[in-house]
Design a protein around this motif. Structure first.
Motif, PDB file in Angstrom:
ATOM      1  N   GLY A 181       0.939  -1.211  -0.101  1.00 47.01           N
ATOM      2  CA  GLY A 181      -0.042   0.071   0.139  1.00 47.01           C
ATOM      3  C   GLY A 181       0.801   1.386  -0.005  1.00 47.01           C
ATOM      4  N   ASP A 182       0.699   2.080  -0.862  1.00 47.32           N
ATOM      5  CA  ASP A 182       0.968   3.373  -0.836  1.00 47.32           C
ATOM      6  C   ASP A 182       2.725   3.400  -0.698  1.00 47.32           C
ATOM      7  OD1 ASP A 182      -1.548   3.895  -0.804  1.00 47.32           O
ATOM      8  OD2 ASP A 182      -1.325   5.754   0.284  1.00 47.32           O
ATOM      9  N   VAL A 183       3.189   2.834  -1.774  1.00 46.38           N
ATOM     10  CA  VAL A 183       4.777   2.780  -1.623  1.00 46.38           C
ATOM     11  C   VAL A 183       5.356   2.478  -3.037  1.00 46.38           C
ATOM     12  CG1 VAL A 183       4.771   0.342  -1.146  1.00 46.38           C
ATOM     13  CG2 VAL A 183       6.795   1.660  -0.378  1.00 46.38           C
ATOM     14  N   HIS A 187       8.518   3.841   9.398  1.00 47.43           N
ATOM     15  CA  HIS A 187       7.436   3.612  10.526  1.00 47.43           C
ATOM     16  C   HIS A 187       6.475   2.830  10.067  1.00 47.43           C
ATOM     17  CE1 HIS A 187       4.914   7.219  10.923  1.00 47.43           C
ATOM     18  NE2 HIS A 187       5.180   7.180   9.856  1.00 47.43           N
ATOM     19  N   HIS A 188       6.052   2.784   8.722  1.00 48.42           N
ATOM     20  CA  HIS A 188       4.823   2.072   8.173  1.00 48.42           C
ATOM     21  C   HIS A 188       5.253   0.589   7.891  1.00 48.42           C
ATOM     22  CE1 HIS A 188       2.436   5.608   8.356  1.00 48.42           C
ATOM     23  NE2 HIS A 188       3.208   6.307   7.428  1.00 48.42           N
ATOM     24  N   SER A 189       6.654   0.286   7.645  1.00 47.40           N
ATOM     25  CA  SER A 189       6.670  -1.045   7.240  1.00 47.40           C
ATOM     26  C   SER A 189       6.852  -2.020   8.043  1.00 47.40           C
ATOM     27  CB  SER A 189       8.316  -0.913   6.541  1.00 47.40           C
ATOM     28  OG  SER A 189       9.360  -1.566   7.228  1.00 47.40           O
ATOM     29  N   ASN A 231       5.063  -0.451   3.180  1.00 52.83           N
ATOM     30  CA  ASN A 231       4.052   0.223   3.228  1.00 52.83           C
ATOM     31  C   ASN A 231       4.264   1.800   3.441  1.00 52.83           C
ATOM     32  OD1 ASN A 231       1.864   1.395   5.451  1.00 52.83           O
ATOM     33  ND2 ASN A 231       0.760   0.195   3.803  1.00 52.83           N
ATOM     34  N   GLY A 232       3.306   2.751   2.985  1.00 52.68           N
ATOM     35  CA  GLY A 232       3.512   4.210   3.050  1.00 52.68           C
ATOM     36  C   GLY A 232       4.819   4.764   2.884  1.00 52.68           C
ATOM     37  N   PHE A 233       5.539   4.633   1.714  1.00 59.42           N
ATOM     38  CA  PHE A 233       6.771   4.933   1.265  1.00 59.42           C
ATOM     39  C   PHE A 233       7.935   4.330   2.464  1.00 59.42           C
ATOM     40  CE2 PHE A 233       4.520   9.573   1.316  1.00 59.42           C
ATOM     41  CZ  PHE A 233       3.830   9.056   0.188  1.00 59.42           C
ATOM     42  N   CYS A 234       7.752   3.401   3.072  1.00 61.55           N
ATOM     43  CA  CYS A 234       8.602   2.871   3.845  1.00 61.55           C
ATOM     44  C   CYS A 234       8.995   1.244   3.544  1.00 61.55           C
ATOM     45  CB  CYS A 234       8.183   2.628   5.310  1.00 61.55           C
ATOM     46  SG  CYS A 234       7.598   4.272   6.079  1.00 61.55           S
ATOM     47  N   TRP A 265       6.242  11.489  16.360  1.00 62.21           N
ATOM     48  CA  TRP A 265       5.468  12.469  16.179  1.00 62.21           C
ATOM     49  C   TRP A 265       4.989  13.067  14.827  1.00 62.21           C
ATOM     50  CZ3 TRP A 265      10.036  15.128  18.749  1.00 62.21           C
ATOM     51  CH2 TRP A 265      11.173  15.741  17.819  1.00 62.21           C
ATOM     52  N   ASP A 266       5.349  11.965  13.809  1.00 66.34           N
ATOM     53  CA  ASP A 266       4.798  11.902  12.460  1.00 66.34           C
ATOM     54  C   ASP A 266       3.326  12.023  12.567  1.00 66.34           C
ATOM     55  OD1 ASP A 266       5.901  11.075   9.307  1.00 66.34           O
ATOM     56  OD2 ASP A 266       3.913  10.458   9.779  1.00 66.34           O
ATOM     57  N   ILE A 267       2.794  12.812  11.367  1.00 63.23           N
ATOM     58  CA  ILE A 267       1.244  12.781  11.470  1.00 63.23           C
ATOM     59  C   ILE A 267       0.396  11.427  10.968  1.00 63.23           C
ATOM     60  CG2 ILE A 267       0.785  13.715   9.046  1.00 63.23           C
ATOM     61  CD1 ILE A 267      -0.653  15.133  12.775  1.00 63.23           C
ATOM     62  N   HIS A 268       1.254  10.421  10.653  1.00 58.75           N
ATOM     63  CA  HIS A 268       0.561   9.118  10.287  1.00 58.75           C
ATOM     64  C   HIS A 268       0.970   8.272  11.459  1.00 58.75           C
ATOM     65  CE1 HIS A 268       1.596  11.012   6.441  1.00 58.75           C
ATOM     66  NE2 HIS A 268       0.219  10.793   6.063  1.00 58.75           N
ATOM     67  N   HIS A 269       0.265   7.160  11.701  1.00 55.88           N
ATOM     68  CA  HIS A 269       0.201   6.256  12.697  1.00 55.88           C
ATOM     69  C   HIS A 269       1.427   5.340  12.173  1.00 55.88           C
ATOM     70  CE1 HIS A 269      -1.154   2.486  14.828  1.00 55.88           C
ATOM     71  NE2 HIS A 269      -0.372   3.287  15.599  1.00 55.88           N
ATOM     72  N   PHE A 291       7.762  15.277  10.025  1.00 56.76           N
ATOM     73  CA  PHE A 291       7.523  16.612  10.118  1.00 56.76           C
ATOM     74  C   PHE A 291       6.168  16.945   9.165  1.00 56.76           C
ATOM     75  CE2 PHE A 291      11.857  16.231  11.242  1.00 56.76           C
ATOM     76  CZ  PHE A 291      11.893  16.858  12.522  1.00 56.76           C
ATOM     77  N   ASP A 292       5.530  16.028   8.895  1.00 57.12           N
ATOM     78  CA  ASP A 292       4.141  16.090   8.102  1.00 57.12           C
ATOM     79  C   ASP A 292       3.337  16.726   9.092  1.00 57.12           C
ATOM     80  OD1 ASP A 292       4.572  13.848   9.318  1.00 57.12           O
ATOM     81  OD2 ASP A 292       4.138  12.526   7.508  1.00 57.12           O
ATOM     82  N   SER A 293       3.509  16.640  10.423  1.00 56.53           N
ATOM     83  CA  SER A 293       2.610  17.215  11.526  1.00 56.53           C
ATOM     84  C   SER A 293       2.605  18.514  11.632  1.00 56.53           C
ATOM     85  CB  SER A 293       3.012  16.311  12.704  1.00 56.53           C
ATOM     86  OG  SER A 293       4.324  16.248  13.051  1.00 56.53           O
ATOM     87  N   GLU A 312      11.241  10.656   9.625  1.00 61.86           N
ATOM     88  CA  GLU A 312      10.181   9.975   8.870  1.00 61.86           C
ATOM     89  C   GLU A 312       9.597  10.896   7.567  1.00 61.86           C
ATOM     90  OE1 GLU A 312       9.559   6.746   9.336  1.00 61.86           O
ATOM     91  OE2 GLU A 312      10.206   6.292  11.319  1.00 61.86           O
ATOM     92  N   GLY A 313       8.248  11.229   7.967  1.00 64.83           N
ATOM     93  CA  GLY A 313       7.803  12.026   6.721  1.00 64.83           C
ATOM     94  C   GLY A 313       7.871  13.564   6.797  1.00 64.83           C
ATOM     95  N   GLY A 314       7.215  14.260   5.844  1.00 64.80           N
ATOM     96  CA  GLY A 314       7.591  15.617   5.925  1.00 64.80           C
ATOM     97  C   GLY A 314       7.391  16.156   4.390  1.00 64.80           C
ATOM     98  N   TYR A 315       6.328  16.703   3.986  1.00 61.19           N
ATOM     99  CA  TYR A 315       6.231  16.738   2.597  1.00 61.19           C
ATOM    100  C   TYR A 315       6.077  18.307   1.983  1.00 61.19           C
ATOM    101  CZ  TYR A 315       5.486  11.976   3.543  1.00 61.19           C
ATOM    102  OH  TYR A 315       6.058  10.739   4.038  1.00 61.19           O
ATOM    103  N   ASN A 316       5.909  19.191   2.817  1.00 57.96           N
ATOM    104  CA  ASN A 316       6.051  20.602   2.513  1.00 57.96           C
ATOM    105  C   ASN A 316       7.398  21.291   2.868  1.00 57.96           C
ATOM    106  OD1 ASN A 316       6.420  23.497   2.951  1.00 57.96           O
ATOM    107  ND2 ASN A 316       4.087  23.772   3.085  1.00 57.96           N
TER     108      ASN A 316
HETATM  109  C1  X5A Z   1       6.524   8.163   6.580  1.00 56.64           C
HETATM  110  C2  X5A Z   1       5.103   8.785   5.971  1.00 56.64           C
HETATM  111  C3  X5A Z   1       2.938   8.518   4.549  1.00 56.64           C
HETATM  112  C4  X5A Z   1       2.427   7.698   3.607  1.00 56.64           C
HETATM  113  C5  X5A Z   1       1.247   8.424   3.284  1.00 56.64           C
HETATM  114  C6  X5A Z   1       0.460   7.207   2.094  1.00 56.64           C
HETATM  115  N1  X5A Z   1       4.332   8.032   4.848  1.00 56.64           N
HETATM  116  N2  X5A Z   1      -0.899   8.021   1.720  1.00 56.64           N
HETATM  117  O1  X5A Z   1       4.915  10.014   6.146  1.00 56.64           O
END
Ligand code: X5A
Ligand code: ZN
Length: 658
Positions: free
Chosen positions: A91-93, A134-136, A142-145, A171-175, A264-266, A302-306
């Motif tokens: 999923g989403d990777v 953290h999603h793998s 999963n989730g880019f991981c 503290w990423d905004i995804h679980h 830092f997507d939070s 982990e994440g952060g997209y802006n």
């Molecule tokens: C590491 C991280 C987000 C995946 C979002 C998929 N993954 N919709 O932020």
């Protein structure tokens, strides 16, 4: 002891090779902008640069299955069509011929960081990595991981260094469901995650991301999920969860090592999170974790997209790891209703596992679910109603440069007390403002005028913090307040540790906020600005004391936003070294680190421990893992109940049930 920075350009060398709207935000630029911002702000050069390495097969197998590893191993040789096909089972990777190499480097970076911190070559550090982790899961990307960097690092630290307890703060905004699955039955790993949830409508839309997934079997209580059921959460929502859930539980857990899944997507501006906390919040979240585990803190991206928000947030985090004074968080509101609702649910779900939450309000399960449905409906309505501003358009001011005064810590000490290393002495020979001196008519005039000079130099940002031994702390505190309060911009947070009368004329007008921890009931009526915390065993009860620090002092301090903190050690306070040092360290969150510590002349023994913390050393861990006294817990809860009308950050329950 320094801060490690781990980065390698190689991890920018993979990208999405086809069209996939779900994955297009995960770009190589995420890493380059973060690193370039650290270089531009002269932060990279202050860190100890540590090389990356590949994680070995056996290290990857600490978390993942052999079948999964073997499958990923084949991806460098796949055609574009094969890669697309392979990707589809997850999923989403996305996969790329070079992602396996980068995933080994990302996991290896986390291991290098753990090695440096555990061998004390550095105090703390950050790893800038791609892909995130953290999603793998055991057998799934999963989730880019691809590999679960932080989960692997956790098992590695336990195995290689015999670390007994690890705290993972996500503290990423995804679980980070991958981290949750890995440790849900393991009481040696406390996993905390907050995440955008919106009543299970936000990705990855899992039932098990809700607050009632608390861990399984022996691990019950060691998994803490804080679901955000609305977007737009702000700094005060995040701080409120830290003060009222994470910090008390983390200190009760007493980790030997802290790892952060630092997404830092939070932060504000992120297209995934759609939250509103400014990048400065990460300075505070980082700082609040820096006195756990003797300062052993490993931060892994982990994440952060802006890209703007991401780079600013990374800089705030690294600058805090380096020990620079924190930015002030002005105009904090209280937590919003939805955040309070989540807070109440989490505290209630965990009250049976943690003695610090024993007195949290409980909700009958039925009540919660009825309310959840009701709230979900309401929230759905508001979303349709007001067209929300696209997050790309969101603008926020660039965080101001954080300034480090030339002198980090100065002291006013009697001549027979040796000056601690690194602490500047403000001697009698020091120029004293004659105006100030003439106003002081006291036997103690010389010492007091030096104290006032110290305060003036803090106001002028020449000195960050200070410590003074005086013959009467109450007189000194009064003098400092009288010196400062005529200026309308000044607000002083006074934390009095121990018994003794605080002169009532210094607590007027909201120019000071006094919190006093004592074991004698005072006659003074509670006011908004004078808050006596009466603890049965006074300051000698570690758990009760820390409970008051997290539940009252920190939230009050954040909401009051002082420009000076006065930490006053009353005579015979009975507070132990480690607790005193923890409090001193945590108070550095406020007033850009401008803290003046006042102690009695005869308390020379505490000069060393106090200055070491003012100079940026971590406070020693609190080994006393006893449950707090029930009556003390009650006292703090009752105070919080009464004061929450005045101080929003003290709230722990939502309006309708509170
Ligand atoms: C590491 C991280 C987000 C995946 C979002 C998929 N993954 N919709 O932020
Ligand atoms: Zn994320």
């Amino acid at each position: 002891m320094g801060t490690a920075l781990i980065y390698d350009e190689e991890m920018t060398k993979y990208k999405l090779l086809w069209v996939d709207p779900a994955c297009k935000i995960e770009t190589p630029e995420r890493l380059t902008v973060s690193y370039e911002a650290l270089v531009r702000n002269a932060l990279a050069e202050r860190c100890i640069s540590v090389p990356v390495r590949e994680a070995t097969n056996s290290e990857i197998l600490l978390v993942h299955s052999e079948e999964y590893l073997e499958a990923v191993k084949k991806t460098p040789y796949m055609t574009l069509e094969d890669l697309k096909e392979f990707t589809l089972q997850y999923g989403d990777v996305y996969f790329h011929p070079n992602i396996y190499h980068c995933a080994k480097l990302a996991a290896g970076s986390a291991l290098q960081l753990v090695d440096c911190v555990m061998t004390e070559r550095v105090r703390n550090g950050m790893a800038l990595v791609r892909p995130p982790g953290h999603h793998s899961q055991h057998s799934a990307a999963n989730g880019f991981c691809v590999f679960n960097n932080v989960a692997i690092a956790t098992r590695y630290a336990k195995q290689k260094y015999g670390v007994k307890r690890v705290l993972i703060v996500d503290w990423d905004i995804h679980h980070g469901q991958g981290v949750q699955y890995c440790f849900e039955d393991d009481p040696s790993v406390l996993y905390f995650s907050w995440h955008r949830y919106e009543h299970q409508t936000f990705w990855p839309q899992l039932r098990e991301s809700d607050y009632d997934s608390v861990g399984k079997e022996k691990g019950a209580g060691f998994n803490i999920n804080v679901p955000w059921n609305q977007v737009g959460m702000e700094s005060s929502d995040y701080l409120s969860v830290f003060c009222h859930v994470l910090l008390p539980v983390a200190y009760e857990f007493c980790p030997d090592l802290v790892l952060v899944c630092a997404g830092f997507d939070s932060a504000i501006g992120d297209p995934e999170g759609k939250m509103c906390a400014t990048p400065e919040i990460f300075a505070h979240l980082t700082h609040l974790l820096m006195n756990l585990a003797g300062g052993k803190l490993c931060v892994v991206l982990e994440g952060g997209y802006n890209l703007t928000s991401l780079a600013q947030s990374v800089c705030q985090t690294v600058q805090t790891l380096l020990g620079d004074p924190l930015p002030r968080l002005a105009n904090l509101s209280g937590p919003c209703r939805s955040a309070l609702e989540s807070l109440q649910c989490v505290r209630s779900a965990h009250r049976q596992y943690w003695s610090c939450l024993k007195h949290a309000a409980s909700l009958p399960p039925a009540d919660i679910s009825t309310k959840r449905i009701k709230l979900a409906e309401e929230e759905a309505k508001t979303e349709v109603g007001e067209e929300e501003k696209s997050t790309e358009e969101k603008v926020w001011p660039e965080p101001p440069k954080r300034f480090s005064p030339p002198v980090r810590c100065a002291s006013v000490l009697p001549d027979d007390v040796t000056r601690p290393d690194g602490c500047k002495r403000l001697g009698a020979d020091q120029d004293v403002n004659p105006l100030t001196a003439s106003k002081l008519k006291d036997d103690d005039c010389d010492t007091l005028s030096r104290v006032i000079t110290l305060v003036e130099k803090m106001e002028q940002n020449e000195i960050c913090s200070g410590l003074a031994l005086v013959c009467d702390v109450t007189v000194a505190m009064t003098q400092v307040v009288q010196h400062l309060t005529p200026d309308p911009v000044n607000r002083v947070l006074i934390v009095c540790v121990g018994n003794g009368k605080v002169p009532s004329h210094i607590t007027r007008d909201g120019k000071t906020l006094v919190v006093q921890i004592n074991s004698e009931e005072t006659e003074d009526q509670n006011s908004k600005y004078y808050i006596p915390v009466f603890l049965k065993k006074g300051c000698s009860d570690t758990s009760g004391f820390m409970h008051a620090v997290f539940g009252l002092i920190l939230p009050l301090g954040y909401e009051y936003d002082p420009n000076l903190v006065l930490l006053v050690r009353m005579p015979d306070s009975g507070v132990c070294d480690a607790v005193w040092q923890q409090l001193t360290g945590l108070l550095q969150s406020f007033a850009k680190g401008h803290t003046l510590v006042l102690m009695q002349e005869n308390e020379k023994a505490f000069v060393g421990p106090t200055t070491s913390v003012l100079l940026g050393d971590p406070a020693p861990p609190l080994e006393n893992r006893q449950a707090p006294n029930t009556e003390d817990l009650n006292v703090v809860e009752r105070l919080r109940d009464r004061l929450q009308v005045n101080w929003n950050l003290l709230q722990t329950t939502s309006e309708c049930t509170g």
